[in-house]
Design an enzyme around this catalytic site. Structure first.
Site, PDB file in Angstrom:
ATOM      1  N   LYS A 255       0.842  -1.203   0.000  1.00 31.76           N
ATOM      2  CA  LYS A 255       0.000   0.000   0.000  1.00 31.76           C
ATOM      3  C   LYS A 255       0.876   1.251   0.000  1.00 31.76           C
ATOM      4  O   LYS A 255       0.642   2.196  -0.754  1.00 31.76           O
ATOM      5  CB  LYS A 255      -0.941  -0.009   1.221  1.00 31.76           C
ATOM      6  CG  LYS A 255      -2.041  -1.050   1.106  1.00 31.76           C
ATOM      7  CD  LYS A 255      -2.785  -1.272   2.421  1.00 31.76           C
ATOM      8  CE  LYS A 255      -3.783  -2.408   2.274  1.00 31.76           C
ATOM      9  NZ  LYS A 255      -4.424  -2.801   3.550  1.00 31.76           N
TER      10      LYS A 255
ATOM     11  N   GLN B 123      -4.460  -1.418   9.867  1.00 35.41           N
ATOM     12  CA  GLN B 123      -4.349  -2.738   9.232  1.00 35.41           C
ATOM     13  C   GLN B 123      -4.904  -3.808  10.173  1.00 35.41           C
ATOM     14  O   GLN B 123      -4.489  -3.915  11.323  1.00 35.41           O
ATOM     15  CB  GLN B 123      -2.874  -3.022   8.891  1.00 35.41           C
ATOM     16  CG  GLN B 123      -2.654  -4.312   8.135  1.00 35.41           C
ATOM     17  CD  GLN B 123      -3.278  -4.319   6.741  1.00 35.41           C
ATOM     18  OE1 GLN B 123      -3.220  -3.330   6.016  1.00 35.41           O
ATOM     19  NE2 GLN B 123      -3.892  -5.431   6.368  1.00 35.41           N
TER      20      GLN B 123
ATOM     21  N   ASP C 294     -10.861   3.061   4.518  1.00 34.07           N
ATOM     22  CA  ASP C 294     -11.213   1.648   4.370  1.00 34.07           C
ATOM     23  C   ASP C 294     -12.729   1.468   4.300  1.00 34.07           C
ATOM     24  O   ASP C 294     -13.204   0.373   3.990  1.00 34.07           O
ATOM     25  CB  ASP C 294     -10.655   0.833   5.559  1.00 34.07           C
ATOM     26  CG  ASP C 294      -9.420   0.030   5.173  1.00 34.07           C
ATOM     27  OD1 ASP C 294      -9.232  -0.213   3.964  1.00 34.07           O
ATOM     28  OD2 ASP C 294      -8.661  -0.354   6.083  1.00 34.07           O
TER      29      ASP C 294
END
Ligand code: NAD
Length: 283
Positions: free
Chosen positions: A49, A93, A116
């Site tokens: 990412k 994460q 997200d």
């Protein structure tokens, strides 16, 4: 359907947009990534990412904590990032260590910075079809589908898997496009027969090769979200999808694993970061 190729095009098209934003604002769109513990898969995802962000000129800031980190520490860093006007996106994460309540941490993120798309406000907006930041993997699935489906109205869509991060949001997005959606899961009875009704089959079960060739109707569009690591006796690792790809010659289109949904997930994270940065910097 090559997600890798589509993602590369998307990422390339973002470069100019990011450069324009940075020149106008005097700072780059910025993504803060929070990584807890030393799970090797999480570390790989975060590295990918961050590398993709760098490629298009998105600034990323990494906050790493060891596995013993407390919930309080994470909530404090999220509060700081929420308050920082030069941070536009926050990504925690997953998975988090057992002592930390993931929901509590994700709920603490400012919905405007929730790249997200996991915050309840964004989940609510998705389910009511009123905008917000969409979760990245479902967004990537829809872009892949849009590349081959001209009109979604009335198509039978079957989603295998009902997780909050993939199955449920994909189902909502397909419903929003006027598909007739069936959501299935581990306790669904007669799954092969249900799968065979699908014009669009999205598989996110985490079960390698679950969908056999004869589960797929001729001409169906198949999106394989699964990422399953298989370690061979000689130590080599294979990445397998949830669909027995080699058996599905008769699909209208199918995504490979790897090179399908995975790269699109990262591309959509970049898209969300740029979208969030623009929304927070209205000039
Ligand atoms: P999850 O474990 O949270 O949910 C899995 C879902 O599939 C559950 O609803 C479960 O009931 C269902 N399921 C499991 N086995 C099944 C079976 N045999 N038959 C029918 N249903 C079954 O998983 P998740 O987080 O949604 O991820 C699913 C898969 O997608 C995993 O392989 C994961 O690694 C992958 N994934 C890929 C990406 C990407 O970017 N490509 C992103 C997220 C997840």
């Amino acid at each position: 359907m090559s997600g890798a190729a589509m993602a590369a095009t998307l990422v390339a098209s973002l470069e100019a947009e990011v450069a324009h934003f940075s020149a106008r604002q005097g700072f780059a769109p910025t993504l803060a990534v929070v990584l807890v513990g030393s799970d090797p898969a999480s570390a790989i995802y975060v590295r990918r990412k961050i590398a993709q962000c760098a490629k298009v000129g998105i600034r990323s800031i990494e906050h790493r904590f060891d596995a013993t980190c407390t919930e309080r520490v994470l909530l404090d860093i999220i509060a700081d990032l929420n308050a920082d006007p030069q941070v536009h996106g926050i990504l925690v994460q997953l998975p988090l260590p057992a002592q930390i309540d993931s929901h509590k941490v994700l709920d603490a993120i400012d919905p405007a910075k929730d790249v997200d798309g996991f915050h309840p406000v964004n989940v609510g907006r998705l389910s009511s079809g009123t905008g917000g930041l969409l979760p990245c993997t479902p967004m990537g699935c829809m872009m892949l589908l849009e590349s081959v489906v001209a009109d979604f109205k009335g198509l039978q869509a079957v989603v295998i898997g009902k997780s909050n991060i993939v199955g449920k949001p994909v189902a909502l997005l397909l419903l929003e496009r006027e598909c007739t959606v069936t959501v299935t899961h581990i306790h669904t009875r007669g799954l092969p027969d249900i799968a065979r009704t699908a014009d669009i089959l999205v598989v996110a079960a985490g079960s390698p090769g679950l969908v056999r060739g004869d589960w797929v109707k001729p001409g169906a569009i198949v999106i394989d979200v699964g990422i399953n690591r298989q370690v061979h006796d000689d130590g080599t690792v294979a990445i397998l999808g949830d669909v027995a790809f080699e058996q599905v010659h008769h699909a209208g289109a199918i995504t490979p694993v790897p090179g399908g949904v995975g790269p699109m997930t990262i591309a959509c994270l970049l898209l969300n970061t740029v979208k969030a940065a623009k929304q927070q910097s209205p000039v």
